[in-house]
Design a protein around this motif. Structure first.
Motif, PDB file in Angstrom:
ATOM      1  N   LYS A 135      61.919  44.217  19.096  1.00 51.24           N
ATOM      2  CA  LYS A 135      61.151  43.061  19.570  1.00 51.24           C
ATOM      3  C   LYS A 135      59.687  43.176  19.134  1.00 51.24           C
ATOM      4  N   GLY A 136      59.139  44.387  19.261  1.00 51.32           N
ATOM      5  CA  GLY A 136      57.752  44.581  18.872  1.00 51.32           C
ATOM      6  C   GLY A 136      57.520  44.347  17.396  1.00 51.32           C
ATOM      7  N   ASN A 137      58.441  44.805  16.559  1.00 50.12           N
ATOM      8  CA  ASN A 137      58.284  44.598  15.125  1.00 50.12           C
ATOM      9  C   ASN A 137      58.517  43.152  14.728  1.00 50.12           C
ATOM     10  N   THR A 139      57.515  40.757  16.599  1.00 53.00           N
ATOM     11  CA  THR A 139      56.210  40.193  16.942  1.00 53.00           C
ATOM     12  C   THR A 139      55.210  40.432  15.819  1.00 53.00           C
ATOM     13  N   LYS A 140      55.222  41.631  15.253  1.00 51.71           N
ATOM     14  CA  LYS A 140      54.323  41.915  14.133  1.00 51.71           C
ATOM     15  C   LYS A 140      54.575  40.967  12.968  1.00 51.71           C
ATOM     16  N   ASN A 162      55.277  44.130  24.003  1.00 54.64           N
ATOM     17  CA  ASN A 162      56.300  44.827  23.213  1.00 54.64           C
ATOM     18  C   ASN A 162      55.757  45.628  22.038  1.00 54.64           C
ATOM     19  N   ILE A 163      54.444  45.660  21.846  1.00 56.84           N
ATOM     20  CA  ILE A 163      53.905  46.489  20.772  1.00 56.84           C
ATOM     21  C   ILE A 163      53.169  47.676  21.385  1.00 56.84           C
ATOM     22  N   ASP A 164      53.116  48.771  20.643  1.00 58.22           N
ATOM     23  CA  ASP A 164      52.563  50.010  21.180  1.00 58.22           C
ATOM     24  C   ASP A 164      51.041  49.933  21.288  1.00 58.22           C
ATOM     25  N   GLN A 168      48.319  47.409  19.509  1.00 56.35           N
ATOM     26  CA  GLN A 168      47.526  46.488  20.322  1.00 56.35           C
ATOM     27  C   GLN A 168      46.052  46.573  19.949  1.00 56.35           C
TER      28      GLN A 168
END
Length: 246
Positions: A135-137, A139-140, A162-164, A168
């Motif tokens: 999910k975080g990737n 978002t990227k 969801n990103i580290d 952030q």
């Protein structure tokens, strides 16, 4: 740049967004905060003409977003992974987005080279489809595709989720740099610390209404923390009402 007039949205006979008037000037960086169900994402979706209001209108550069297309040429947004084409690889998706904006593959590659730290080796040349990314990737990828378009108006819904922490921090610096170029930015976030650090103006939503509209200052973060820490009854509610009436 943006003018909202008498905007209302109803779901199941409940008024979920009620914004009588809102003006956002070109180049402003706006943070939208509020609890779940406050109406933030619904407001964003109406601003992008993804859903239609029961009443009112959203104007971007004096053009009603409903039924017009010019504003789409200079607006980039990422609200969730539904904005992505998940059966493409990130590279294929970036080339597709770049092509829509008359950018060659070489130009896209040059842009992506500047995002090496932001991607942290997790996006490009991994042989994965977007649907197989975390999910975080995802978002990227969504944020990067927005920046690739070099928009005049940028809208991001929960970009810090969801990103580290390292990413952030990098994202905050990227958004600050974008703001310096005169891009109008709207960022919805539950992270009060990040949004007050990035945005010059904060809109606080509750039950579909913008109950506070404040310029960011050294005290804004503590004001918001105090607001969310108390029950909105008694004196606390009076304070909100007074602010709104003011």
């Amino acid at each position: 740049m943006i003018a909202i007039k008498d905007l209302k949205k109803v779901y199941n006979n409940i008024l979920v967004v009620n914004v009588p008037e809102l003006q956002i000037a070109k180049g402003e960086s706006i943070g939208l905060v509020g609890n779940n169900g406050a109406g933030k994402t619904t407001l964003f979706r109406m601003m992008l003409d993804l859903i239609r209001p029961e009443a009112g209108e959203v104007l971007i550069n004096d053009e009603n977003v409903a039924g017009h297309d010019d504003w789409k040429n200079y607006t980039a947004s990422y609200l969730d992974e539904g904005f992505l084409i998940d059966y493409l690889t990130p590279e294929e998706y970036f080339y597709f987005i770049g092509g829509l904006h008359q950018q060659s593959r070489g130009q896209v590659d040059d842009f992506l080279a500047g995002l090496t730290d932001f991607f942290n080796g997790e996006i490009l040349k991994r042989g994965k489809y977007i649907r197989d990314l975390s999910k975080g990737n995802q978002t990227k990828v969504g944020i990067a595709s927005c920046l690739l378009q070099q928009p005049q108006l940028l809208m991001l819904d929960e970009p810090f989720a969801n990103i580290d922490p390292t990413t952030q921090f990098r994202l905050k610096n990227m958004l600050k740099e974008v703001n310096k170029t005169g891009v109008t930015t709207l960022v919805s976030s539950h992270d009060l610390n990040h949004v007050t650090d990035v945005c010059d103006r904060i809109l606080l939503m509750e039950k579909g209404r913008i109950i506070k509209d404040m310029a960011t200052s050294s005290s804004t973060l503590s004001e918001l923390e105090d607001y969310f820490a108390i029950e909105h009854t008694g004196a606390g509610q009076i304070k909100v009402d007074d602010e709104e009436n003011h």
